[in-house]
Design an enzyme around this catalytic site. Structure first.
Site, PDB file in Angstrom:
ATOM      1  N   ASN A 147      34.547  55.423  42.434  1.00 40.41           N
ATOM      2  CA  ASN A 147      33.210  55.786  41.954  1.00 40.41           C
ATOM      3  C   ASN A 147      32.109  55.729  43.011  1.00 40.41           C
ATOM      4  O   ASN A 147      31.080  56.369  42.851  1.00 40.41           O
ATOM      5  CB  ASN A 147      32.826  54.953  40.722  1.00 40.41           C
ATOM      6  CG  ASN A 147      32.691  53.489  41.025  1.00 40.41           C
ATOM      7  OD1 ASN A 147      33.365  52.969  41.914  1.00 40.41           O
ATOM      8  ND2 ASN A 147      31.839  52.815  40.300  1.00 40.41           N
ATOM      9  N   GLU A 245      35.690  42.578  42.570  1.00 39.23           N
ATOM     10  CA  GLU A 245      34.576  43.134  41.780  1.00 39.23           C
ATOM     11  C   GLU A 245      35.200  44.062  40.759  1.00 39.23           C
ATOM     12  O   GLU A 245      35.917  45.002  41.131  1.00 39.23           O
ATOM     13  CB  GLU A 245      33.612  43.925  42.666  1.00 39.23           C
ATOM     14  CG  GLU A 245      32.693  43.073  43.507  1.00 39.23           C
ATOM     15  CD  GLU A 245      31.818  42.125  42.714  1.00 39.23           C
ATOM     16  OE1 GLU A 245      31.542  42.389  41.523  1.00 39.23           O
ATOM     17  OE2 GLU A 245      31.417  41.103  43.287  1.00 39.23           O
ATOM     18  N   CYS A 279      29.826  50.382  37.840  1.00 41.69           N
ATOM     19  CA  CYS A 279      30.116  49.072  37.232  1.00 41.69           C
ATOM     20  C   CYS A 279      28.830  48.409  36.745  1.00 41.69           C
ATOM     21  O   CYS A 279      28.870  47.520  35.900  1.00 41.69           O
ATOM     22  CB  CYS A 279      30.899  48.173  38.169  1.00 41.69           C
ATOM     23  SG  CYS A 279      30.190  48.078  39.792  1.00 41.69           S
ATOM     24  N   GLU A 457      29.363  39.811  47.493  1.00 45.41           N
ATOM     25  CA  GLU A 457      29.366  40.813  48.547  1.00 45.41           C
ATOM     26  C   GLU A 457      27.939  41.099  48.996  1.00 45.41           C
ATOM     27  O   GLU A 457      26.981  40.784  48.309  1.00 45.41           O
ATOM     28  CB  GLU A 457      29.977  42.116  48.020  1.00 45.41           C
ATOM     29  CG  GLU A 457      31.416  41.951  47.564  1.00 45.41           C
ATOM     30  CD  GLU A 457      32.110  43.279  47.396  1.00 45.41           C
ATOM     31  OE1 GLU A 457      32.581  43.829  48.396  1.00 45.41           O
ATOM     32  OE2 GLU A 457      32.182  43.769  46.259  1.00 45.41           O
TER      33      GLU A 457
END
Ligand code: ADP
Length: 480
Positions: A147, A245, A279, A457
């Protein structure tokens, strides 16, 4: 055929996969080599061999390399954006924005290389000094989803290299184009052989080999919860470091005192931009009772104004869903919503365009309850659920009642409620009067519960994952 990059060489394969444009399935972007186990092991071996000199080499060389990569991406952001829109299906402005983001990330970590770290202090024992330093981990396996085909690889590759690690990078099967282009840019920027390797191919072969190989010190992964759990199990098995993630079911709480226009903008952006395939997308819109009817009316009107079409065409607001499998999943959830008792307030159907593509209308399900599957499971498409909150406390409870915890948003004019929400939302990120999606690159990114696992991150925080801490004690009881 676009080849894999192993030990500084472009290496072909007997197998290749076609990269198909989701806006027009007759448009084949290219043939991309599919690596097998042997090539993946070659890439790991090359990265292992390159590690000693890269991790101990001059930091100026690392900083310069990352700066050159960032500059070239910046220079070519429009071209990269066109490729990204063509292979992934987000609209051109979003795709160019993502390419720009990738450039900014490389340039940020070019500076981060030179940021002086470490601590020096006295021991509790006389004559002894203590140094706390950070060291590179070794070979990092980087596994990314489809994505964000350039930004997510960038936010893993840039810090991995900055802190002195070597990389074996596996892009998602659906988007090898941006992964390949990024590898080409990194190679032409002068990365030493073996320090960065690209292996395109399947998760079950290339990905699994990375997970299981003892020379891969750490895995950074973004993708589904199911695959994330496999990554975790494989890494635990051999005590490798990992960072995950995964999905989410992000709530946007809209209170009665919210600015209605802004709340609608936040919902449109959060739920439908990038075709809802983020997300951080808003998938649960929780609205306080007094404004629910007005909000739904304004939102459905705004949804009706969104143009669904070819990602690269001017005037398109929302591109296609990424592929048939994802489209089927979205439609299955829309049907499920109806059978669970939700009302289809807008969308729900495929959209026909001149060319064959995976087009779906932006979809709103109202009268949802938080225990419905459509409100609990990640759909990952342009589909949002609306549910009613009796008051702020009820809304907060609904927002937190989820297995996931990546991002939560609130729209309100009340400082008191915004402050309370900021403190009590059980998520890694909170947005006040902003869409749940849309984050900066210089600050930590990540969530709680089933959304994320391990160190955050991005930003300076990335050093936590990409380095390991060493504490050295030095006895030097010199006279005088
Ligand atoms: P999505 O449903 O978004 O495609 P996945 O979790 O299936 O999410 O994929 C994310 C990334 O994980 C992709 O690069 C994929 O190839 C990879 N992957 C899938 N299965 C495995 C596996 N068994 N081991 C390692 N990586 C995998």
């Amino acid at each position: 055929m676009y080849k894999n990059l192993i030990n500084g060489e472009w290496v072909g394969s007997t197998n290749a996969a076609q990269n198909i444009n989701p806006s027009d399935t007759s448009d084949i972007i290219g043939e991309y080599a599919t690596a097998g186990v042997a090539q993946t092991i070659d890439a790991i071996a090359a990265a292992t061999a390159a590690f000693p000199s890269w991790s101990r080499g001059p930091i100026q060389a690392r900083a310069d390399l990352l700066e050159r990569i960032g500059n070239e991406i910046l220079l070519r952001k429009d071209e990269i954006g066109i490729l990204l829109a063509r292979e992934e299906g987000k609209i051109l402005s979003e795709a160019v924005g993502e390419a720009l983001r990738a450039a900014q990330i490389f340039k940020f970590y070019a500076q981060e290389v030179l940021r002086f770290g470490g601590q020096l202090g006295p021991s509790v024992r006389p004559g002894v000094n203590v140094e706390v330093t950070r060291e590179a981990l070794g070979v990092i396996g980087i596994i990314t989803p489809w994505n964000y085909p350039i930004a997510i690889p960038a936010w893993k590759i840039a810090p991995a290299l900055a802190y002195g690690n070597c990389v074996v990078f596996k892009p998602a099967e659906l988007v090898p184009g941006c992964g390949w282009l990024l590898a080409d840019i990194i190679k032409r920027a002068g990365v030493p052989d073996g320090v960065f390797n690209l292996v395109m191919g399947s998760g079950s072969v290339v990905g699994q080999t990375l997970l299981d190989h003892k020379e891969v010190s750490a895995i950074t992964f973004t993708g589904s919860v199911a695959t994330g759990q496999r990554v975790a199990q494989a890494c635990i098995e051999r005590m490798a470091k990992f960072q995950l993630e995964m999905g989410s079911k992000n709530p946007l709480l809209i209170l009665a005192d919210a600015d209605l226009d802004n709340a609608v903008k936040c919902a449109i952006n959060g739920a439908f931009f990038s075709t809802g395939q983020r997300c951080t997308a808003t998938s649960r819109i929780i609205v306080e009772k007094p404004i629910e009817a007005a909000f739904i009316e304004a939102l459905t009107r705004a949804m009706g104004e969104l143009t669904v079409g070819d990602a690269r065409a001017p005037g398109t607001d929302m591109g296609p869903v990424v592929d048939q499998r994802q489209l089927d999943q979205d439609l299955r959830y829309i049907d499920l919503g109806a059978s669970e008792g939700a009302t289809l307030a807008s969308g729900g159907q495929r959209v026909q365009r001149e060319q064959q593509g995976f087009y779906l209308a932006p979809t709103l399900l109202t009268n949802c309850a938080n225990d419905m599957r459509i409100a609990r499971e990640e759909i990952f498409g342009p589909v949002a659920c609306v549910m009613t909150a009796d008051d702020y406390e009820h809304g907060l409870h609904l927002a937190n009642d989820s297995e996931f915890g990546l991002c939560a948003g609130i729209c309100t004019g009340s400082l008191k409620h915004a402050a309370h929400f900021k403190r009590n939302a059980q998520t890694g990120m909170v947005m006040v009067n902003l869409p749940t999606a849309g984050v900066d690159y210089h600050v930590p990114f990540g969530g709680r519960k089933a959304s994320s696992y391990g160190a955050r991150e991005q930003g300076k925080n990335a050093e936590e994952f990409f380095t390991t801490v060493k504490t050295s004690y030095v006895f030097a009881d010199l006279p005088g």
